[in-house]
Enzyme design. Structure first.
Site, PDB file in Angstrom:
ATOM      1  N   GLU A 324      12.220   1.421   1.878  1.00 21.89           N
ATOM      2  CA  GLU A 324      11.480   0.160   1.837  1.00 21.89           C
ATOM      3  C   GLU A 324      10.401   0.246   0.760  1.00 21.89           C
ATOM      4  OE1 GLU A 324      10.500  -1.211   5.984  1.00 21.89           O
ATOM      5  OE2 GLU A 324      11.548   0.660   6.499  1.00 21.89           O
ATOM      6  N   GLU A 333       6.519   7.663   1.753  1.00 19.77           N
ATOM      7  CA  GLU A 333       6.624   6.568   2.714  1.00 19.77           C
ATOM      8  C   GLU A 333       7.729   5.580   2.347  1.00 19.77           C
ATOM      9  OE1 GLU A 333       5.134   5.864   5.625  1.00 19.77           O
ATOM     10  OE2 GLU A 333       4.148   7.804   5.602  1.00 19.77           O
TER      11      GLU A 333
END
Length: 554
Positions: A324, A333
């Protein structure tokens, strides 16, 4: 009713109860995935749902009750955990009518077409709420949501819980010393009481990656990746730990038991490993991510629980379905995904069916055709305990979603009606469907890979199955003309070498389970066993292509 009849009735009831308990304790854990949508290049929910159907993943966790996603998951038979944003907690806690309206709109409206199994009220609320606004209302919100489900007669289908980080513990090592942070004592005690009363589960986000990357001098990479290592012994209990994952869960089990709740089960709501990161981030690589998630899947499939809870069936949700690109923080992340936004795999952990469009398809053959180089099969291991094989068979045909219709009564492969025959059929169905990686044939160490097609038509040969009674020695099995299920007929890659006789065979044994640090292949001939005249060199020639298949590229 006579005393004799009463005694007989009690006996039958006791038997039924024992049978039920055995079924419960033998349930295998499952592997699901977190589906986040913090990206500007992600496929629409309808495409994501179709991608999930191409995998063995049959449970998904959402962070919000997104309408398009819940509609896309309808009629897929995929279990769905619906998340509730932390900011919605005050609304749900304010009144039962507010919670009723929310449940009606975001849960009941999509059922039964969408198989919603749980609601996760908030994510890491206790450790991300410095003001205490959300944490002080968390249990009230969960109680109101549960009451709404009761009113709709959905409380037995949809459980209510909330996800926590491991930071709720003030002490986690050794695992037996696991203790909740005193700051959270009041809400945690109330939460555990709610979970126990509603037969729900404690959800924890467990990341061995963060434990390793924050302390690489004292925590080995092998210990974090489920690889062979010396492990750590908890001196308080004498229990030995060979991976951080189990140690983290047992620390949480110990903390709950310390508060008087030893029987609340755990669901791992998030776990994973980043495939890339910033230059300063330790351990971020495709190889490590593939090792962690691949070994995690194998660990869950083994149904071995944890050292403290060996009978526990642990359900886990890998983070995440996609990389993402809008997630804040360091580069890691944005690189926890199993898939890229274009739906290609970031790395292969055996979740995709072998004919899925996002991975190279396996060449199809019909009985009688020669098999392509590197093709492998999975069968039940001779000598494995019958109870272990039965548990693995139950997993393959249940949570593993293998196609076991042919071995049901009346099915084309129901005969021979033996455990070895049925297990081998189910093992191979699961193995072929999930990418033919070595961990897809683990089955609690009851499966073995062969490079010779053990099938007769579309079923496993009955003569092969009958040779695996479990009493014959390995040498006897290998020297038998019907030993091809546990072995592979050798064939030289050189055209000048004469083909071996039909009874010549060699057993292939994968010694190391770490394809990135290298692994060795040994054969029955190496061990001095009878092999029908097949030499060790001939066997090794026959398995020359095997490492590629075991690495997931074959």
């Amino acid at each position: 009713m006579s005393f004799s009849a009463f005694s007989k009735c009690c006996y039958l009831l006791a038997c039924l109860l024992i049978s039920f308990l055995l079924l419960v304790t033998c349930r295998a854990g499952s592997v699901g995935v977190n589906y986040g949508i913090l990206g500007n290049n992600l496929p629409p929910p309808a495409q994501a749902a179709q991608l999930l159907l191409k995998t063995s993943l049959r449970s998904v966790k959402l962070y919000t009750p997104d309408q398009a996603t819940l509609q896309a998951l309808a009629h897929t038979n995929i279990k769905v955990v619906v998340g509730v944003g932390n900011n919605v907690i005050p609304q749900l806690a304010s009144s039962t009518s507010a919670a009723q309206a929310w449940v009606q709109t975001n849960i009941a409206a999509y059922m039964p077409a969408t198989l919603i199994s749980a609601i996760s009220v908030g994510n890491e609320v206790l450790t991300t709420d410095p003001t205490g606004v959300y944490s002080s209302q968390l249990v009230a919100a969960m109680t109101n949501v549960h009451s709404a489900l009761v009113n709709l007669k959905l409380e037995n289908q949809v459980l209510v819980s909330t996800s926590h980080s491991l930071s709720v513990l003030s002490k986690s090592f050794p695992p037996s010393a696991g203790t909740f942070n005193a700051t959270f004592a009041t809400p945690v005690k109330a939460l555990l009481n709610f979970l126990y009363a509603t037969s729900s589960f404690f959800m924890v986000n467990a990341y061995p990656y963060f434990a390793y990357s924050s302390n690489p001098k004292n925590i080995s990479l092998a210990y974090a990746l489920f690889q062979p290592n010396a492990g750590v012994t908890d001196l308080n209990t004498g229990l030995h730990y060979t991976n951080i994952f189990d140690a983290q869960l047992d620390a949480m089990f110990s903390a709950m038991e310390r508060l008087g709740y030893p029987n609340v089960p755990i669901v791992v709501s998030e776990t994973g490993w980043p495939s890339a990161g910033d230059p300063t981030e330790i351990g971020c690589s495709v190889a490590n991510a593939q090792q962690y998630n691949g070994n995690l899947i194998k660990h869950v499939a083994s149904n071995s629980g944890t050292p403290l809870r060996p009978s526990a069936a642990i359900d886990v949700f890998i983070f995440a379905l996609f990389n993402e690109d809008l997630k804040p923080g360091p580069a890691s992340e944005r690189n926890f995904g199993l898939f890229n936004p274009d739906q290609s795999v970031v790395y292969n952990v055996g979740l995709l069916a072998s004919n899925a469009a996002t991975t190279p398809s396996s060449p199809s053959t019909t009985p009688g055709q020669s098999q392509p180089a590197g093709k492998t099969w999975c069968v039940a291991k001779p000598g494995a305990a019958a109870t272990d094989i039965q548990n693995a068979l139950n997993f393959a045909c249940g949570e593993g979603a293998a196609d076991c219709s042919a071995i049901q009564p009346g099915g084309a492969c129901f005969s021979p009606q033996t455990l070895m025959s049925h297990a081998s059929y189910a093992y191979n169905s699961y193995y072929q469907k999930n990418g033919r990686n070595y961990w897809n044939c683990y089955f609690g160490n009851t499966g073995v890979i062969t490079i010779t097609d053990p099938t007769a038509g579309s079923c496993l040969s009955s003569s092969d199955m009958l040779s695996l009674g479990g009493r014959a020695s390995l040498g006897e099995l290998l020297s038998s003309s019907t030993s091809s299920v546990a072995s592979s007929s050798s064939s030289s890659s050189s055209s000048s070498s004469p083909p071996p006789s039909s009874s010549s065979s060699c057993l292939v044994v994968v010694v190391s389970q770490n394809p990135f640090l290298g692994f060795s292949v040994t054969t029955a001939a190496d061990k001095g066993l009878t092999t029908g005249g097949v030499s060790s060199s001939e066997c090794l020639e026959a398995v020359a292509a095997l490492p590629l298949a075991l690495r997931g590229y074959g």
